[in-house]
Design an enzyme around this catalytic site. Structure first.
Site, PDB file in Angstrom:
ATOM      1  N   LYS A 208      -5.049  -3.591  -5.344  1.00  0.00           N
ATOM      2  CA  LYS A 208      -5.106  -4.057  -6.735  1.00  0.00           C
ATOM      3  C   LYS A 208      -5.366  -5.571  -6.765  1.00  0.00           C
ATOM      4  O   LYS A 208      -6.246  -6.042  -7.459  1.00  0.00           O
ATOM      5  CB  LYS A 208      -3.780  -3.710  -7.419  1.00  0.00           C
ATOM      6  N   GLU A 214      -1.322  -7.046   4.699  1.00  0.00           N
ATOM      7  CA  GLU A 214      -1.593  -5.901   5.570  1.00  0.00           C
ATOM      8  C   GLU A 214      -2.996  -5.342   5.323  1.00  0.00           C
ATOM      9  O   GLU A 214      -3.767  -5.095   6.248  1.00  0.00           O
ATOM     10  CB  GLU A 214      -0.572  -4.780   5.318  1.00  0.00           C
ATOM     11  N   GLY A 270       0.836  -0.296  -9.332  1.00  0.00           N
ATOM     12  CA  GLY A 270       0.412   0.257  -8.040  1.00  0.00           C
ATOM     13  C   GLY A 270       0.916   1.671  -7.824  1.00  0.00           C
ATOM     14  O   GLY A 270       0.161   2.570  -7.451  1.00  0.00           O
ATOM     15  N   ARG A 271       2.203   1.894  -8.095  1.00  0.00           N
ATOM     16  CA  ARG A 271       2.782   3.220  -7.817  1.00  0.00           C
ATOM     17  C   ARG A 271       2.404   4.249  -8.870  1.00  0.00           C
ATOM     18  O   ARG A 271       2.816   5.406  -8.776  1.00  0.00           O
ATOM     19  CB  ARG A 271       4.298   3.100  -7.679  1.00  0.00           C
ATOM     20  N   GLU A 356      11.112   2.130  -6.355  1.00  0.00           N
ATOM     21  CA  GLU A 356      10.533   0.833  -6.708  1.00  0.00           C
ATOM     22  C   GLU A 356      10.626   0.654  -8.232  1.00  0.00           C
ATOM     23  O   GLU A 356      10.812  -0.450  -8.721  1.00  0.00           O
ATOM     24  CB  GLU A 356       9.078   0.746  -6.249  1.00  0.00           C
ATOM     25  N   HIS A 387      16.969  23.753   8.480  1.00  0.00           N
ATOM     26  CA  HIS A 387      17.433  23.798   9.871  1.00  0.00           C
ATOM     27  C   HIS A 387      17.924  22.439  10.340  1.00  0.00           C
ATOM     28  O   HIS A 387      18.105  22.234  11.529  1.00  0.00           O
ATOM     29  CB  HIS A 387      16.310  24.313  10.775  1.00  0.00           C
ATOM     30  N   LYS A 507       6.490  -9.747   0.212  1.00  0.00           N
ATOM     31  CA  LYS A 507       5.111 -10.149   0.497  1.00  0.00           C
ATOM     32  C   LYS A 507       5.042 -11.621   0.902  1.00  0.00           C
ATOM     33  O   LYS A 507       4.194 -12.025   1.683  1.00  0.00           O
ATOM     34  CB  LYS A 507       4.230  -9.907  -0.728  1.00  0.00           C
TER      35      LYS A 507
HETATM   36  C1  G6Q Z   1       3.432  -0.810  -6.352  1.00  0.00           C
HETATM   37  C2  G6Q Z   1       3.811  -2.008  -5.618  1.00  0.00           C
HETATM   38  C3  G6Q Z   1       3.256  -2.136  -4.221  1.00  0.00           C
HETATM   39  C4  G6Q Z   1       1.755  -2.370  -4.167  1.00  0.00           C
HETATM   40  C5  G6Q Z   1       1.370  -2.771  -2.753  1.00  0.00           C
HETATM   41  C6  G6Q Z   1      -0.114  -3.003  -2.584  1.00  0.00           C
HETATM   42  O1  G6Q Z   1       3.818  -0.536  -7.461  1.00  0.00           O
HETATM   43  O2  G6Q Z   1       3.557  -3.124  -6.353  1.00  0.00           O
HETATM   44  O3  G6Q Z   1       3.555  -1.001  -3.447  1.00  0.00           O
HETATM   45  O4  G6Q Z   1       1.050  -1.246  -4.574  1.00  0.00           O
HETATM   46  O5  G6Q Z   1       2.072  -3.925  -2.379  1.00  0.00           O
HETATM   47  O6  G6Q Z   1      -0.571  -3.991  -3.455  1.00  0.00           O
HETATM   48  P1  G6Q Z   1      -2.099  -4.211  -3.640  1.00  0.00           P
HETATM   49  O7  G6Q Z   1      -2.690  -2.986  -4.221  1.00  0.00           O
HETATM   50  O8  G6Q Z   1      -2.237  -5.394  -4.545  1.00  0.00           O
HETATM   51  O9  G6Q Z   1      -2.681  -4.485  -2.266  1.00  0.00           O
END
Ligand code: G6Q
Length: 546
Positions: A208, A214, A270-271, A356, A387, A507
């Protein structure tokens, strides 16, 4: 004026009184008192059936919980979300994942602008691109069609796509390989690429912000791998890399032509983004038509949440039951137990969605909350979990409400195996609810000393969620069910379910330590003694001078 704290509400206090009166009752007593409850304490919507009768509730509990929702403004807040109001208060953003699955005919305004046409314009571009890749028309640098797709992203830009790919594998192109890289651990990318021909490999960089350490690190490494494998020419990027982001400037800086970028908007968290362009890998796997069916499933649950009366509203009921156990019974976790191997990543996906969103310690007014917020969600597919950790659910000392998810028809019929799977789901909910008494154990000829060990108290609550079959549409309804359950819980607790300042902190933190691991010489360390020692130890292992 600030919103009153939860425990001060008369509706809350009424629930507390009701809980005190009910807490001694067993599920057996509740079923004896109302023999039809198995058929009555159920709700249906958007193709899902919810049996919540094996919960420690009565009709009165549900009525009081619905009263609490009303008093807490859950319905007004829901309508504000659908209306595009900036309900993500700390980030001053609208929360409009529901717009991602709105039909073309709908109009949803953000700052006076209808966002639905933009949503469909991106979907149409994604579909055109997917068709080109899937048909073999999109050729790589060396003239070969794409057989492999690697989606690079993390958190909300990864968990949804991975889960959806696994969940919908049955509907996916089996002659293509789909892989997902999220961890900055170099192993993740190395394993994903080791046996692939770069000439047939397409990377989707999903971020986003397009600034996440990463993802950008992995994307650079993937670019180097492609360039190196394909003759050292940077022009490979144009045919082998596409981006999904809200940040066109950073995408361009990375070297991806914005013509190969699929956008989304700051009002998609994001989520909550697996049904946006972040789901491009899903669309490539299952095709545009099935992707649209998944969106239709999401939308059906949105409509149900928006319109169904409280007592029949699945996400509302599930959210309120989660509050009931979390706050009155002190249950700290919820187990999600899909009886479907395709849903093996669903609990991991839900962990982010739920934890989150509702892992918050202050109210929207910035005051400390006066009761526990988001429970811990966890789980594994049944029957495997039976199990291992089910033992603790059956006979441990903690109360763990469970969501058991099952399907009427298998996607891979194999003899009578599906009957065995479903028999296990049904039997587990029965055993958890009613257990095994000392008399029953004794009647089996168990010696007295062993009886207490074999007794199961029961009273372990479960929701049973049933759907016809795990199709793209069903997956959409299931995800939306949990999205709106999370929303309901957050609205009751009056927290911001849509920010994530703790994740943002994470982050930033590593950025300080990275140079301290890499700088030559002896960097001045000003952390606590444990952190300084760990850094020195790592440096020593690399052969750095102390
Ligand atoms: C989601 C969070 C987090 C995010 C990641 C990736 O709600 O904010 O999990 O999606 O940190 O972020 P970017 O999409 O900006 O790389």
């Amino acid at each position: 004026m600030s919103t009153p704290l939860l425990r001060t509400l008369p509706e809350w206090q009424a629930l507390a009184r009701h809980w005190r009166a009910l807490r001694g009752s067993t599920l057996k007593q509740l079923f004896d008192a109302y023999p039809q409850r198995g058929a009555r304490l159920t709700a249906e919507g958007a193709g899902l059936y919810l049996d919540y009768s094996k919960n420690l509730v009565t009709g009165e509990t549900i009525r009081l919980l619905a009263e609490l929702a009303r008093a807490r403004g859950v319905f007004a807040r829901r309508d504000a979300m659908f209306h595009g109001d900036r309900i993500n208060a700390t980030e001053k953003r609208a929360v409009l994942h529901v717009a991602l699955r709105a039909p073309r005919t709908e109009c949803i305004l953000v700052d006076g602008k209808d966002v639905v046409p933009e949503v469909h314009a991106v979907l149409d571009r994604m579909a055109a691109f997917s068709d080109k890749v899937r048909s073999g028309e999109w050729l790589g640098h060396s003239g070969k069609p794409m057989r492999n797709v690697i989606s690079i992203g993390i958190g909300g830009s990864d968990l949804g796509p991975v889960m959806a790919y696994e969940a919908l594998k049955h509907f996916s192109r089996r002659d293509m390989t789909f892989r997902f890289v999220s961890n900055v651990d170099p192993t993740d990318l190395a394993e994903a690429t080791r046996d692939l021909d770069a000439g047939e490999t397409l990377f989707i960089v999903c971020s986003k912000t397009f600034t996440t350490l990463e993802t950008l690190t992995n994307a650079r490494a993937a670019r180097d791998w492609s360039v190196q494998q394909l003759g050292g020419d940077e022009t490979v990027v144009a045919r082998h890399f596409v981006a999904v982001s809200t940040n066109a400037a950073e995408v361009e800086k990375f070297g991806i032509d914005t013509a190969n970028m699929f956008g989304f908007w700051d009002w998609v968290g994001g989520r909550y983004s697996m049904d946006s362009a972040i789901g491009l890998s899903t669309m490539l796997a299952i095709g545009p038509e099935s992707f649209r069916e998944m969106l239709a499933g999401f939308h059906a649950m949105d409509e149900h949440f928006r319109n169904a009366p409280a007592e029949h509203n699945l996400p509302l009921l599930m959210g309120l039951l989660a509050v009931w156990y979390n706050n009155f019974f002190g249950a700290q976790t919820v187990a999600v137990l899909p009886y479907a191997q395709y849903l093996k990543r669903f609990p991991a996906y839900l962990q982010q969605l739920t934890m989150e969103s509702n892992g918050k310690h202050v109210t929207l007014d910035g005051e400390r909350v006066d009761c526990a917020t988001g429970p811990i969600y966890w789980g594994e597919p049944g029957t495997n979990g039976q199990h291992s950790f089910y033992q603790l659910i059956h006979q441990g000392t903690r109360l763990i409400p469970c969501d058991c998810i099952g399907f009427m028809h298998p996607l891979d019929p194999l003899g009578h195996q599906h009957d065995l799977l479903m028999a296990n789901l049904i039997a587990q909910t029965e055993a958890l609810a009613f257990g095994k008494t000392a008399d029953q154990v004794r009647a089996e000829g168990t010696p007295d000393w062993l009886v207490p060990h074999r007794v199961c108290d029961g009273n372990r609550p479960t929701n049973t969620i049933l759907a016809d079959q795990l199709t793209p549409r069903t997956l959409g309804t299931l995800v939306a069910l949990y999205e709106h359950s999370v929303f309901t819980q957050g609205a009751i607790w009056n927290i911001d379910s849509f920010d994530q300042w703790g994740v943002e902190l994470g982050k930033q933190l590593a950025r300080k330590v990275v140079p301290e691991l890499q700088t030559p010489g002896t960097p001045k360390l000003d952390h606590d003694d444990s952190t300084n020692t760990l850094i020195r130890r790592y440096r020593a292992a690399q052969g750095s001078i102390q």
